[in-house]
Design a protein around this motif. Structure first.
Motif, PDB file in Angstrom:
ATOM      1  N   ARG A   1      47.167   8.941 125.423  1.00 32.69           N
ATOM      2  CA  ARG A   1      47.580  10.043 126.304  1.00 32.69           C
ATOM      3  C   ARG A   1      46.474  11.086 126.445  1.00 32.69           C
TER       4      ARG A   1
ATOM      5  N   GLN B   1      46.432   7.819 135.773  1.00 32.00           N
ATOM      6  CA  GLN B   1      47.103   6.982 134.772  1.00 32.00           C
ATOM      7  C   GLN B   1      48.381   7.645 134.269  1.00 32.00           C
ATOM      8  N   ARG B   2      48.319   8.957 134.042  1.00 35.35           N
ATOM      9  CA  ARG B   2      49.523   9.670 133.592  1.00 35.35           C
ATOM     10  C   ARG B   2      50.599   9.648 134.671  1.00 35.35           C
TER      11      ARG B   2
ATOM     12  N   GLU C   1      52.180   6.229 134.700  1.00 29.96           N
ATOM     13  CA  GLU C   1      53.102   6.049 133.576  1.00 29.96           C
ATOM     14  C   GLU C   1      54.420   6.773 133.826  1.00 29.96           C
TER      15      GLU C   1
ATOM     16  N   THR D   1      56.338   4.819 136.481  1.00 33.02           N
ATOM     17  CA  THR D   1      56.843   3.573 135.907  1.00 33.02           C
ATOM     18  C   THR D   1      58.054   3.851 135.027  1.00 33.02           C
ATOM     19  N   ARG D   2      57.984   4.931 134.236  1.00 31.85           N
ATOM     20  CA  ARG D   2      59.135   5.318 133.414  1.00 31.85           C
ATOM     21  C   ARG D   2      60.349   5.625 134.284  1.00 31.85           C
TER      22      ARG D   2
ATOM     23  N   GLY E   1      49.443   0.704 135.489  1.00 34.86           N
ATOM     24  CA  GLY E   1      49.824   1.336 134.233  1.00 34.86           C
ATOM     25  C   GLY E   1      49.578   0.451 133.019  1.00 34.86           C
ATOM     26  N   ASN E   2      49.582  -0.869 133.206  1.00 36.25           N
ATOM     27  CA  ASN E   2      49.366  -1.792 132.093  1.00 36.25           C
ATOM     28  C   ASN E   2      47.899  -2.101 131.841  1.00 36.25           C
TER      29      ASN E   2
END
Length: 105
Positions: free
Chosen positions: A29, A36-37, A40, A43-44, A103-104
């Motif tokens: 993080r 990227q954040r 994520e 995606t969440r 994200g992966n």
């Protein structure tokens, strides 16, 4: 259940593993870029049941509004076979797939 209650029940080697994973996540993080954040977070959000419920309600509303055209109550903006809905769904799935793969990585 608080994390402390869980960690009290874990054997020492598992507690060490959990702490190592926690440190790895924290390091990730700190080093993550803004995109990227964002990926994520999205995606969440996409993986929550709330998102599935929102999409389901949106599709049902889309179908209902366009079905009312059959009864002459409203003009249809996407008549049968709902090609606009198909395109919108396909593009949404494409973006979700790209965000998930970004994200992966």
């Amino acid at each position: 259940m608080p994390l402390n209650a869980i960690s009290e029940d874990l054997p020492p080697h598992l507690e060490e593993t959990v702490q190592s994973i926690s440190r790895l996540h924290a390091d990730h993080r700190r080093g993550a870029e803004g995109l990227q954040r964002l990926s994520e977070r999205l995606t969440r959000f996409f993986s929550q049941p709330r998102f599935t419920a929102l999409i389901t309600l949106a599709i049902l509303a889309w179908l209902l509004v366009n079905a009312l055209e059959i009864f002459g109550r409203l003009p249809s903006f996407d008549p049968w076979p709902f090609q606009g809905l198909q395109v919108l769904t396909s593009v949404t799935v494409l973006y979700m797939t790209l965000l998930g793969s970004y994200g992966n990585s």
